[in-house]
Design a protein around this motif. Sequence first.
Motif, short mmCIF file in Angstrom:
data_model
loop_
_atom_site.label_atom_id
_atom_site.label_comp_id
_atom_site.label_asym_id
_atom_site.label_seq_id
_atom_site.Cartn_x
_atom_site.Cartn_y
_atom_site.Cartn_z
N UNK A 54 0.79 -1.23 0.00
CA UNK A 54 0.00 0.00 0.00
C UNK A 54 0.82 1.27 0.00
N UNK A 55 2.13 1.16 -0.27
CA UNK A 55 2.97 2.37 -0.32
C UNK A 55 2.73 3.09 -1.64
N UNK A 56 2.44 2.29 -2.69
CA UNK A 56 2.09 2.87 -3.99
C UNK A 56 0.67 2.44 -4.31
N UNK A 57 -0.14 3.38 -4.81
CA UNK A 57 -1.51 3.02 -5.19
C UNK A 57 -1.53 2.46 -6.60
N UNK A 58 -2.06 1.26 -6.78
CA UNK A 58 -2.18 0.72 -8.13
C UNK A 58 -3.33 1.40 -8.88
N UNK A 59 -3.29 1.37 -10.22
CA UNK A 59 -4.42 1.94 -10.95
C UNK A 59 -5.50 0.87 -11.17
N UNK A 60 -5.14 -0.38 -10.98
CA UNK A 60 -6.15 -1.43 -11.08
C UNK A 60 -5.69 -2.65 -10.30
N UNK A 61 -6.62 -3.52 -9.95
CA UNK A 61 -6.28 -4.77 -9.30
C UNK A 61 -6.40 -4.71 -7.79
N UNK A 68 -7.52 -10.94 3.39
CA UNK A 68 -8.04 -9.62 3.75
C UNK A 68 -7.14 -8.54 3.16
N UNK A 69 -7.68 -7.32 2.95
CA UNK A 69 -6.83 -6.25 2.43
C UNK A 69 -5.67 -5.95 3.36
N UNK A 70 -4.58 -5.46 2.78
CA UNK A 70 -3.38 -5.21 3.56
C UNK A 70 -3.65 -4.31 4.77
N UNK A 71 -4.46 -3.26 4.57
CA UNK A 71 -4.69 -2.29 5.65
C UNK A 71 -5.22 -2.96 6.91
N UNK A 72 -5.89 -4.12 6.75
CA UNK A 72 -6.41 -4.82 7.93
C UNK A 72 -5.42 -5.84 8.48
N UNK A 73 -4.34 -6.07 7.75
CA UNK A 73 -3.40 -7.13 8.13
C UNK A 73 -2.00 -6.59 8.39
N UNK A 74 -1.89 -5.27 8.58
CA UNK A 74 -0.57 -4.66 8.75
C UNK A 74 0.31 -5.39 9.76
N UNK A 75 -0.32 -5.82 10.86
CA UNK A 75 0.49 -6.40 11.94
C UNK A 75 1.07 -7.76 11.59
N UNK A 76 0.57 -8.36 10.49
CA UNK A 76 1.11 -9.66 10.07
C UNK A 76 2.31 -9.50 9.15
N UNK A 77 2.62 -8.24 8.78
CA UNK A 77 3.59 -8.03 7.72
C UNK A 77 4.75 -7.16 8.20
N UNK A 78 5.99 -7.59 7.87
CA UNK A 78 7.17 -6.77 8.14
C UNK A 78 7.83 -6.41 6.81
N UNK A 103 6.69 0.18 16.33
CA UNK A 103 5.71 1.27 16.25
C UNK A 103 4.37 0.79 15.69
N UNK A 104 4.45 -0.15 14.73
CA UNK A 104 3.22 -0.60 14.08
C UNK A 104 2.24 -1.21 15.05
N UNK A 105 2.74 -2.09 15.95
CA UNK A 105 1.82 -2.73 16.89
C UNK A 105 1.37 -1.75 17.97
N UNK A 106 2.15 -0.68 18.18
CA UNK A 106 1.75 0.32 19.18
C UNK A 106 0.62 1.21 18.66
N UNK B 175 8.72 2.60 5.40
CA UNK B 175 8.30 1.86 6.58
C UNK B 175 7.11 2.56 7.24
N UNK B 176 7.20 3.88 7.34
CA UNK B 176 6.13 4.66 7.96
C UNK B 176 4.80 4.35 7.28
N UNK B 177 4.83 4.35 5.96
CA UNK B 177 3.62 4.06 5.19
C UNK B 177 3.16 2.62 5.41
N UNK B 178 4.11 1.68 5.39
CA UNK B 178 3.75 0.27 5.56
C UNK B 178 3.17 -0.01 6.94
N UNK B 179 3.65 0.75 7.96
CA UNK B 179 3.15 0.54 9.32
C UNK B 179 1.80 1.22 9.54
N UNK B 180 1.37 2.03 8.58
CA UNK B 180 0.07 2.68 8.70
C UNK B 180 0.13 4.10 9.22
N UNK B 181 1.35 4.67 9.34
CA UNK B 181 1.47 6.08 9.71
C UNK B 181 1.60 6.88 8.42
#
Lengths: 245, 386
Positions: A54-61, A68-78, A103-106, B175-181
């Motif tokens: 989700x760092x780059x927005x795709x134009x399709x797909x 589940x979408x990445x935004x809901x699974x952030x904590x599973x991903x490093x 920071x992500x889990x916080x 990383x900031x973006x990937x972590x949701x900040x």
Amino acid sequence: MNQKIAIQVDDLTVAYNYKPVLWDIDLIVPEGVLMAIVGPNGAGKSTLIKSILGIIDPIAGSVTIYDKPYAKQRKLVAYVPQKGSVDWDFPTTAIDVVMMGTYGSLGWIKRPGAKEKKASLEALEKVGMLAFKNRQISQLSGGQQQRVFLARALVQNASIYFMDEPFQGVDATTEIAIINILKELRKAGKTVVVVHHDLQTVPEYFDWVTFLNVKKIATGPVKDIFNDDNLTKTYGINYKVAVSK
Amino acid sequence: MSSPQIEIQIIAAVVAVACAIPGVFLVLRKMALISDAISHSILPGIVLGFFITQDLNSPLLIILAALSGVITVVLVERIQKTGLVKEDTAIGLVFPALFSIGVILIAKNANDVHLDVDAVLLGELAFAPFDRLIMSGVDMGPKSLWIMGVILLITITLLLLFFKELKVSTFDIGLSSALGFSPVVLHYGLMTISSITVVGAFEAVGAILVVALMIAPAATAYLLTSELKRMLFLSIFFGIFSAISGYWLAHWLDASIAGSISTMLGFVFLLVYLFAPSKGLISVMYRQKQQRTEVSLLTFLLHLNNHTEEEERHINHLREHINWQKIRANTVVDLALKNNMISVEKELVSLTEKGKNFTETALDYIITNKDEKIEHLKEDFFLFRG
């Protein structure tokens, strides 16, 4: 194969200034593989990782992480970005960089405390960098910086690890240290996706591979698809790589 | 000290702190020039706000001006994104355009409004104590102190709440973006607070000098520390120090306060640039000299290591052989002796056990480039500090 699907990418297209850099990518990564993404410069390897995260927005797909979408699974991903993507003169220490992984889990506002510090020290120890914990990051060698980045990913305690060229500019010792840790992660059932450049080491390091050049060329087990045919299709020139069976 | 004198110093110090905090992040994000752009392009916002409210201290004016600051950032990014010009060019295109709109607006209405370009550019701290906040007949102190105080309070609160987020998004945007900040949210948050600070500060120190207050303390602190928190504290300290000492410099010279504060900022930076312990000019030059000597030492030790013949190890022959000037040769021999790496007997030089070990470790490092092996040598030798 009755493995769970860790990452699923459907019809993903990404463009910079209307020029597609990834075109209609379909990709399924089963859980527990150590996968290399290979392809020539400009093939969109980093872009693929960045759009999954989700760092780059795709134009399709679309992309899903465990359905589940990445935004809901952030904590599973490093995520370990390319070493060159950050400013190593930034005023911070090795331990502080590793703490960023917590920071992500916080979440927003909450500060890291003793628990996060302990986890970060353990991660530094795992990559053999504990002695350097208070060293300013610009005072570390390239290999040491990469180890700090790896420790930062380890501290996230994720299920899926994305790494963008972790072997770039590191010495042989660090490369072996890193690959051993990645193999340990796989043994623990984690999924690891690595953008990789050195074709010679693919069969030795990885068990899964994706060939990419704007379009997906092939994806699957290294022993089945890592061959001259796919290499030629990806790189456009006749490739001969000794593949150890 | 009279009470206006004290008030001026307090205002100057509050402005300095309010500018130093966002300044640290602007410097680390390599966006120092953006503060210059914002400080100029808020002019149309100020003028429009002034037309509407007829009051330079009105909150509406501050909001309008801050808005034009944020619009500047958006425009710069838009132009840059076209890929046709680079960021510095985009900045150079946007802020003069907005600034000149402000200048024209003032000129067209010069007869009606009490606002001139000089005041906007240079400010006048000395007048700040005269414009007072009166609430139901009670004198609450200078208005500008209240405005800057509130802005500073907001800045500090946001910094305490979002320190972690600002740090990670400044250091590693991916990383900031990937972590949701969201880096976008944090970026515009920082730009908004910078704009508001500039608007609040411009009346006191002017649109040009506010840039010095934002950038100089951070740049100075950057030379002294390798930790973000300490960099913030040091910036705040340098800001306050320059504000107070600048005030007294102005008092002594009978000159502009804002000009004197900026002079102090520049002076402090120069001192630190020269004398900072590790990044300072003098320390860097000293280190380079040491490194040269140590390379010579290593060359000398390697020569001894490679030759067992007596004639190659005769102290006079060494001088000729390695072809160094006498002074340099003596420095190297002294250094090696001082570190017990060589022994001299009947004018013959030989490596000691320590010298041998050192040479081999050093060789090993040069060949393999492995850092762990020379960790313990780093304390003694500059050569190995990279």
